[in-house]
Design a protein around this motif. Structure first.
Motif, PDB file in Angstrom:
ATOM      1  N   TYR A  40      71.972 -21.046  -1.045  1.00  0.00           N
ATOM      2  CA  TYR A  40      72.248 -19.920  -0.143  1.00  0.00           C
ATOM      3  C   TYR A  40      73.723 -19.698   0.188  1.00  0.00           C
ATOM      4  CZ  TYR A  40      67.225 -20.347   0.536  1.00  0.00           C
ATOM      5  OH  TYR A  40      65.871 -20.418   0.312  1.00  0.00           O
ATOM      6  N   ASP A  47      73.852 -16.504   2.543  1.00  0.00           N
ATOM      7  CA  ASP A  47      72.742 -15.549   2.442  1.00  0.00           C
ATOM      8  C   ASP A  47      71.715 -15.906   3.525  1.00  0.00           C
ATOM      9  OD1 ASP A  47      70.657 -13.905   1.799  1.00  0.00           O
ATOM     10  OD2 ASP A  47      70.444 -14.583  -0.278  1.00  0.00           O
ATOM     11  N   TYR A  48      72.051 -15.524   4.759  1.00  0.00           N
ATOM     12  CA  TYR A  48      71.184 -15.845   5.901  1.00  0.00           C
ATOM     13  C   TYR A  48      69.829 -15.169   5.778  1.00  0.00           C
ATOM     14  CZ  TYR A  48      75.372 -17.584   8.325  1.00  0.00           C
ATOM     15  OH  TYR A  48      76.503 -18.282   8.680  1.00  0.00           O
ATOM     16  N   GLN A  49      69.812 -13.959   5.195  1.00  0.00           N
ATOM     17  CA  GLN A  49      68.561 -13.221   5.112  1.00  0.00           C
ATOM     18  C   GLN A  49      67.541 -13.964   4.247  1.00  0.00           C
ATOM     19  OE1 GLN A  49      67.713 -10.373   6.824  1.00  0.00           O
ATOM     20  NE2 GLN A  49      65.681 -10.796   5.997  1.00  0.00           N
ATOM     21  N   SER A  98      69.811 -17.864  11.070  1.00  0.00           N
ATOM     22  CA  SER A  98      68.722 -17.401  10.204  1.00  0.00           C
ATOM     23  C   SER A  98      67.486 -17.012  11.013  1.00  0.00           C
ATOM     24  CB  SER A  98      68.369 -18.473   9.168  1.00  0.00           C
ATOM     25  OG  SER A  98      67.852 -19.642   9.775  1.00  0.00           O
ATOM     26  N   MET A 101      67.790 -13.203  11.914  1.00  0.00           N
ATOM     27  CA  MET A 101      68.017 -12.186  10.889  1.00  0.00           C
ATOM     28  C   MET A 101      66.841 -11.212  10.819  1.00  0.00           C
ATOM     29  SD  MET A 101      71.015 -12.760   9.883  1.00  0.00           S
ATOM     30  CE  MET A 101      71.122 -11.668   8.468  1.00  0.00           C
ATOM     31  N   LEU A 267      80.375 -11.819  10.824  1.00  0.00           N
ATOM     32  CA  LEU A 267      79.468 -12.832  10.300  1.00  0.00           C
ATOM     33  C   LEU A 267      79.807 -13.142   8.836  1.00  0.00           C
ATOM     34  CD1 LEU A 267      76.850 -14.490  10.966  1.00  0.00           C
ATOM     35  CD2 LEU A 267      75.572 -12.598   9.930  1.00  0.00           C
ATOM     36  N   ASN A 268      79.836 -14.421   8.513  1.00  0.00           N
ATOM     37  CA  ASN A 268      80.135 -14.838   7.136  1.00  0.00           C
ATOM     38  C   ASN A 268      78.883 -14.715   6.267  1.00  0.00           C
ATOM     39  OD1 ASN A 268      78.830 -16.915   8.465  1.00  0.00           O
ATOM     40  ND2 ASN A 268      80.001 -18.554   7.484  1.00  0.00           N
ATOM     41  N   ILE A 269      78.474 -13.491   6.069  1.00  0.00           N
ATOM     42  CA  ILE A 269      77.209 -13.200   5.384  1.00  0.00           C
ATOM     43  C   ILE A 269      77.472 -12.697   3.970  1.00  0.00           C
ATOM     44  CG2 ILE A 269      77.123 -10.825   6.248  1.00  0.00           C
ATOM     45  CD1 ILE A 269      74.091 -11.131   6.498  1.00  0.00           C
ATOM     46  N   ARG A 270      76.609 -13.094   3.054  1.00  0.00           N
ATOM     47  CA  ARG A 270      76.659 -12.516   1.709  1.00  0.00           C
ATOM     48  C   ARG A 270      75.305 -11.871   1.425  1.00  0.00           C
ATOM     49  NH1 ARG A 270      74.725 -15.290  -3.029  1.00  0.00           N
ATOM     50  NH2 ARG A 270      73.776 -17.314  -2.564  1.00  0.00           N
ATOM     51  N   SER A 271      75.341 -10.892   0.555  1.00  0.00           N
ATOM     52  CA  SER A 271      74.120 -10.140   0.254  1.00  0.00           C
ATOM     53  C   SER A 271      73.149 -10.995  -0.547  1.00  0.00           C
ATOM     54  CB  SER A 271      74.464  -8.874  -0.540  1.00  0.00           C
ATOM     55  OG  SER A 271      75.342  -8.052   0.199  1.00  0.00           O
TER      56      SER A 271
END
Length: 273
Positions: A40, A47-49, A98, A101, A267-271
Motif C-alpha cells: 500500500y 493507498d489508504y482507500q 484508513s 476513508m 494527506l500523503n495519499i496515493r491513488s
C-alpha cells in the motif's frame, strides 16, 4: 495407594513443576508490517482507500505489537525498541486514517488528516504500557529513544512530514533506515530546494518547527560563521543525509542564504492502483 496411582500422582506433580512453554519469539524483522507497506505504500504515499478495504492484516499486526509485555520489551536492545515504536506509531496512524476513508476534499480541494476529529488523541491502541493514543506514544515512547531523526521516520499522515517507507523498521537496520527516510525527505522538492547559482536553499518550515529537537546532533557553536542556528542545522542535516554534490559544495562554501517553504500538510495519499 496402588503403584499405578502413585506413579500417576508423581507424573502430575512433575508436569506442574515444568515451565510453561514460551510463545513464539517476537519478530524483530516485523515481516507482517513490511508485507502491508509493500502492498500500500510507494514513494512515501499511502493507498489508504485500498487499505481500508483489507484491514485484517494490519489489525493482526497491531494485536501482535500490543501483546508484547513490558517485561519482555525491557530486555530488547535500544535499536529493537526504536524499530518497534516507530513501526507501532506508523501502524496506528495507518489504522486510524484508513478507518475514516474516504475523506472529502475541503473548500480548497485539499484533503488533510486534520479532517479526522481527534486523530492524535481519540484513537487508542493496546501497548505494553496500557492503552495509548498517537500523542502519548510519541511523547512517552518515541521521543525518549535517543535518536532525533524520528521526526523524519514517523508517518504523521501529511506529505511534508515524516516519510512512510515501503518497509518496516527492523532492529538490525533501523539507524540506516532512518537515514534513508531523511534522505527521502530532503530529496522531495516540497521539502528542500537549492539554487547554487543564487547561493540559496529553501527548506520546509516543518524543519524549523523541529529545529530544537535536532540541535543536539546538528548544531555546534562556531560552525558556519555568520549563519543563524537554523541555517546551520539545515546545512549540517543535508551534508549528513543529502546526496546532491552540487548542493553540498554550496553548503560547504558557507556562502548561502535560506528561505522557508510552506509545510505541506495535505494527506500523503496515493491513488489506488
Amino acid at each position: 495407594m496402588s503403584k499405578h496411582a502413585l506413579w500417576a500422582v508423581l507424573a502430575g506433580i512433575i508436569l506442574l513443576a515444568l515451565p510453561v512453554a514460551a510463545g513464539e519469539p517476537f519478530d524483530h524483522q516485523h515481516t507482517q508490517f513490511t508485507k502491508i507497506l509493500r502492498a500500500y505504500v510507494k514513494d512515501g504515499l499511502v493507498d489508504y482507500q485500498s487499505l481500508s478495504q483489507a484491514r485484517g492484516p494490519l489489525e493482526k499486526y497491531l494485536d501482535d505489537l500490543g501483546s508484547v509485555s513490558a517485561d519482555e520489551i525491557v530486555n530488547w536492545t535500544l535499536d529493537q525498541k526504536l524499530a518497534y515504536w516507530l513501526n507501532f506509531y506508523n501502524a496506528c496512524l495507518l489504522d486510524a486514517v484508513s478507518r475514516n476513508m474516504p475523506l472529502k476534499p475541503d473548500e480548497s480541494g485539499n484533503v488533510s488528516p486534520r479532517q479526522i476529529p481527534g486523530l492524535w488523541t481519540n484513537y487508542k491502541w493496546n501497548t505494553p504500557y496500557g492503552k495509548q493514543d498517537l500523542n502519548t506514544m510519541e511523547f512517552m515512547q518515541v521521543r525518549k529513544l535517543n535518536n532525533d531523526l524520528w521526526i523524519f521516520a514517523i508517518n504523521r499522515g501529511v506529505k511534508g512530514g515524516g516519510v512512510q517507507l515501503s518497509e518496516a523498521y527492523t532492529g538490525d537496520r533501523v539507524r540506516g533506515q532512518m537515514s534513508q527516510a531523511v534522505g527521502f525527505w530532503l530529496a522531495n522538492p516540497i521539502n528542500f530546494q537549492a539554487s547554487p547559482e543564487q547561493h540559496q536553499i529553501s527548506v520546509s518550515s516543518y524543519l524549523h518547527q523541529n529545529m530544537k529537537i535536532l540541535e543536539r546532533d546538528y548544531f555546534r557553536r562556531g560552525e558556519f560563521m555568520g549563519h543563524t542556528d537554523y541555517e546551520i542545522i539545515a546545512a549540517k542535516l543535508y551534508l549528513a543525509h543529502g546526496t546532491d554534490k552540487q548542493i553540498k559544495t554550496l553548503l560547504y562554501s558557507g556562502d548561502f542564504s535560506l528561505q522557508n517553504l510552506p509545510f505541506d500538510q495535505n494527506l500523503n495519499i496515493r491513488s489506488p492502483q
